[in-house]
Write a protein that holds these residues in place. Structure first.
Motif, PDB file in Angstrom:
ATOM      1  N   ALA A   1       0.830  -1.208   0.000  1.00  0.00           N
ATOM      2  CA  ALA A   1       0.000   0.000   0.000  1.00  0.00           C
ATOM      3  C   ALA A   1       0.860   1.251   0.000  1.00  0.00           C
ATOM      4  O   ALA A   1       0.584   2.224  -0.719  1.00  0.00           O
ATOM      5  CB  ALA A   1      -0.931  -0.017   1.204  1.00  0.00           C
ATOM      6  N   LYS A   2       1.899   1.241   0.795  1.00  0.00           N
ATOM      7  CA  LYS A   2       2.786   2.406   0.899  1.00  0.00           C
ATOM      8  C   LYS A   2       3.407   2.742  -0.453  1.00  0.00           C
ATOM      9  O   LYS A   2       3.603   3.925  -0.786  1.00  0.00           O
ATOM     10  CB  LYS A   2       3.866   2.143   1.942  1.00  0.00           C
ATOM     11  N   GLU A   3       3.705   1.727  -1.246  1.00  0.00           N
ATOM     12  CA  GLU A   3       4.325   1.950  -2.554  1.00  0.00           C
ATOM     13  C   GLU A   3       3.435   2.753  -3.497  1.00  0.00           C
ATOM     14  O   GLU A   3       3.930   3.427  -4.399  1.00  0.00           O
ATOM     15  CB  GLU A   3       4.680   0.605  -3.194  1.00  0.00           C
ATOM     16  N   VAL A   4       2.115   2.692  -3.287  1.00  0.00           N
ATOM     17  CA  VAL A   4       1.195   3.444  -4.156  1.00  0.00           C
ATOM     18  C   VAL A   4       0.568   4.631  -3.420  1.00  0.00           C
ATOM     19  O   VAL A   4      -0.421   5.209  -3.871  1.00  0.00           O
ATOM     20  CB  VAL A   4       0.096   2.523  -4.740  1.00  0.00           C
ATOM     21  N   GLY A   5       1.157   4.970  -2.267  1.00  0.00           N
ATOM     22  CA  GLY A   5       0.717   6.161  -1.556  1.00  0.00           C
ATOM     23  C   GLY A   5      -0.492   5.989  -0.665  1.00  0.00           C
ATOM     24  O   GLY A   5      -1.100   6.974  -0.234  1.00  0.00           O
ATOM     25  N   ILE A   6      -0.861   4.748  -0.379  1.00  0.00           N
ATOM     26  CA  ILE A   6      -1.988   4.477   0.515  1.00  0.00           C
ATOM     27  C   ILE A   6      -1.449   4.187   1.908  1.00  0.00           C
ATOM     28  O   ILE A   6      -0.503   3.420   2.083  1.00  0.00           O
ATOM     29  CB  ILE A   6      -2.835   3.314  -0.017  1.00  0.00           C
ATOM     30  N   ARG A   7      -2.076   4.806   2.914  1.00  0.00           N
ATOM     31  CA  ARG A   7      -1.584   4.753   4.292  1.00  0.00           C
ATOM     32  C   ARG A   7      -2.379   3.709   5.075  1.00  0.00           C
ATOM     33  O   ARG A   7      -3.528   3.923   5.431  1.00  0.00           O
ATOM     34  CB  ARG A   7      -1.688   6.135   4.920  1.00  0.00           C
ATOM     35  N   ALA A   8      -1.747   2.561   5.323  1.00  0.00           N
ATOM     36  CA  ALA A   8      -2.454   1.415   5.894  1.00  0.00           C
ATOM     37  C   ALA A   8      -2.189   1.265   7.385  1.00  0.00           C
ATOM     38  O   ALA A   8      -1.061   1.456   7.861  1.00  0.00           O
ATOM     39  CB  ALA A   8      -2.035   0.136   5.175  1.00  0.00           C
ATOM     40  N   VAL A   9      -3.238   0.925   8.121  1.00  0.00           N
ATOM     41  CA  VAL A   9      -3.108   0.513   9.517  1.00  0.00           C
ATOM     42  C   VAL A   9      -3.891  -0.779   9.693  1.00  0.00           C
ATOM     43  O   VAL A   9      -4.912  -1.004   9.032  1.00  0.00           O
ATOM     44  CB  VAL A   9      -3.618   1.574  10.511  1.00  0.00           C
ATOM     45  N   ASP A  10      -3.400  -1.655  10.563  1.00  0.00           N
ATOM     46  CA  ASP A  10      -4.159  -2.853  10.903  1.00  0.00           C
ATOM     47  C   ASP A  10      -4.874  -2.572  12.220  1.00  0.00           C
ATOM     48  O   ASP A  10      -4.267  -2.141  13.189  1.00  0.00           O
ATOM     49  CB  ASP A  10      -3.270  -4.095  10.998  1.00  0.00           C
ATOM     50  N   ALA A  11      -6.194  -2.797  12.215  1.00  0.00           N
ATOM     51  CA  ALA A  11      -7.010  -2.430  13.373  1.00  0.00           C
ATOM     52  C   ALA A  11      -8.077  -3.478  13.645  1.00  0.00           C
ATOM     53  O   ALA A  11      -9.286  -3.202  13.552  1.00  0.00           O
ATOM     54  CB  ALA A  11      -7.647  -1.066  13.140  1.00  0.00           C
ATOM     55  N   PRO A  12      -7.672  -4.704  13.978  1.00  0.00           N
ATOM     56  CA  PRO A  12      -8.671  -5.730  14.303  1.00  0.00           C
ATOM     57  C   PRO A  12      -9.470  -5.335  15.534  1.00  0.00           C
ATOM     58  O   PRO A  12      -9.008  -4.550  16.364  1.00  0.00           O
ATOM     59  CB  PRO A  12      -7.823  -6.983  14.548  1.00  0.00           C
ATOM     60  N   VAL A  13     -10.664  -5.884  15.628  1.00  0.00           N
ATOM     61  CA  VAL A  13     -11.596  -5.465  16.674  1.00  0.00           C
ATOM     62  C   VAL A  13     -11.994  -6.646  17.547  1.00  0.00           C
ATOM     63  O   VAL A  13     -11.943  -7.801  17.132  1.00  0.00           O
ATOM     64  CB  VAL A  13     -12.858  -4.824  16.054  1.00  0.00           C
ATOM     65  N   SER A  14     -12.409  -6.323  18.771  1.00  0.00           N
ATOM     66  CA  SER A  14     -12.914  -7.328  19.700  1.00  0.00           C
ATOM     67  C   SER A  14     -14.161  -6.773  20.369  1.00  0.00           C
ATOM     68  O   SER A  14     -14.249  -5.576  20.636  1.00  0.00           O
ATOM     69  CB  SER A  14     -11.851  -7.674  20.748  1.00  0.00           C
ATOM     70  N   GLY A  15     -15.102  -7.659  20.674  1.00  0.00           N
ATOM     71  CA  GLY A  15     -16.342  -7.242  21.313  1.00  0.00           C
ATOM     72  C   GLY A  15     -17.548  -7.956  20.755  1.00  0.00           C
ATOM     73  O   GLY A  15     -18.645  -7.850  21.283  1.00  0.00           O
ATOM     74  N   GLY A  16     -17.341  -8.698  19.674  1.00  0.00           N
ATOM     75  CA  GLY A  16     -18.417  -9.483  19.105  1.00  0.00           C
ATOM     76  C   GLY A  16     -19.503  -8.649  18.457  1.00  0.00           C
ATOM     77  O   GLY A  16     -19.410  -7.425  18.358  1.00  0.00           O
ATOM     78  N   GLU A  17     -20.547  -9.334  18.023  1.00  0.00           N
ATOM     79  CA  GLU A  17     -21.643  -8.668  17.331  1.00  0.00           C
ATOM     80  C   GLU A  17     -22.274  -7.581  18.194  1.00  0.00           C
ATOM     81  O   GLU A  17     -22.572  -6.487  17.701  1.00  0.00           O
ATOM     82  CB  GLU A  17     -22.698  -9.694  16.925  1.00  0.00           C
ATOM     83  N   GLN A  18     -22.464  -7.865  19.479  1.00  0.00           N
ATOM     84  CA  GLN A  18     -23.105  -6.879  20.346  1.00  0.00           C
ATOM     85  C   GLN A  18     -22.258  -5.623  20.473  1.00  0.00           C
ATOM     86  O   GLN A  18     -22.761  -4.506  20.456  1.00  0.00           O
ATOM     87  CB  GLN A  18     -23.380  -7.477  21.732  1.00  0.00           C
TER      88      GLN A  18
END
Length: 293
Positions: A109-126
């Motif tokens: 992503a960085k090579e094409v100028g896109i700024r990536a972050v990994d942001a997995p989530v926790s807490g389930g459907e509710q």
């Protein structure tokens, strides 16, 4: 207000996208099934007919899809995010995938100028519905701060945990703890029932003491009722525990209880219960105890 391209409108993704709309963001969503896109449109979002369509005008793109290969499919190729999002776009990947894949895709992503972050989530459907998710974010500090206001529309606990891939590593640890806790709650419920204890009363008192935890709060009642409507499917937790055990082996870290829980989750899946909620580990405890209903 941001224009958000949202890819993946499943159990977690759709309520997250809806909360972004409620927060005032413009959300254009894409999903492989049209039904989910229609639900987003009914909530005030816009529908896209492809990944390219969803990301072309976005300031921020959020993806939340099942596995590493799915994220690669979102990112790469002629119709993918990297080929169609504008330079300067922020990409938040909220999927739970292998940390090394996250690092590799962020570099692409960085090579094409896109700024990536990994942001997995926790807490389930509710947690997704309530907008109270816990979000573990990996990436450059400036990028994380730039997307914080977007993340605040879907989560309450948002923590920058380190460089790219760190969010995925913390999520792996999260899944290890959650699976182990579900297994112990399942064992406790079967144990209590075998002694003819009032499980509703037992859950109440256990939740108020040192044994208290989110699994008791959110899942014990439905587990006792044998209701396993998926908030987070066995199939997905099985995948996540594969990530944990592999990463632990690579780091030379022993996770004996985690490895056993991973085997139990795999056995539950092999029994044909992959589409049930991960709290269905209780069914395997019953089976091993000779108490299946």
């Amino acid at each position: 207000m941001a224009h958000v391209g949202f890819i993946g409108l499943g159990i977690m993704g759709l309520p997250m996208a809806v909360n972004l709309i409620k927060a005032g963001h413009i959300v254009t969503g894409y999903n492989r099934s049209q039904e989910k896109i229609d639900k987003l449109v009914a909530e005030g979002g816009k529908g896209a007919n492809s990944i390219a369509d969803a990301v072309k005008d976005a300031d921020v793109v959020i993806s939340i899809v099942p596995d590493s290969a799915d994220v690669e499919a979102v990112a790469l190729g002629d119709d993918g995010l990297l080929a169609n999002a504008a330079a300067g776009t922020f990409w938040i990947d909220a999927s739970s995938i292998r940390p090394d894949v996250s690092v590799r895709l962020a570099a692409a992503a960085k090579e094409v100028g896109i700024r990536a972050v990994d942001a997995p989530v926790s807490g389930g459907e509710q947690g997704a519905i309530e907008g109270s998710l816990s979000i573990m974010v990996g990436g450059d500090s400036a990028d994380v701060e730039a997307v914080r206001s977007v993340l605040e529309a879907v989560g309450k606990t948002i923590v920058h945990v380190g460089p790219t891939g760190s969010g995925q590593t913390v999520k792996a640890a999260n899944q290890l703890i959650v699976a182990g806790t579900i297994q112990l709650v399942a064992e406790s419920l079967v144990f209590l029932e075998a002694h003819n204890v009032d499980t509703e009363a037992a859950i109440k008192v256990l939740a108020g003491g040192l044994a208290g935890n989110r699994i008791l709060d959110r899942k014990a009642e439905s587990m006792a009722a044998r209701s396993f409507e998926p908030g987070f499917r066995v199939d997905l937790h099985h995948k996540d525990l594969g990530i944990v055990t592999s990463a632990a082996r690579e780091a030379g870290v022993a996770i004996p209880l985690g490895a056993l829980t991973a085997q139990l989750m795999g056995a539950l899946r092999a029994e044909g219960h992959g589409s049930l909620d991960h709290s269905a580990l209780l069914l395997l405890v019953e089976q091993l105890s000779g108490r299946s209903r």
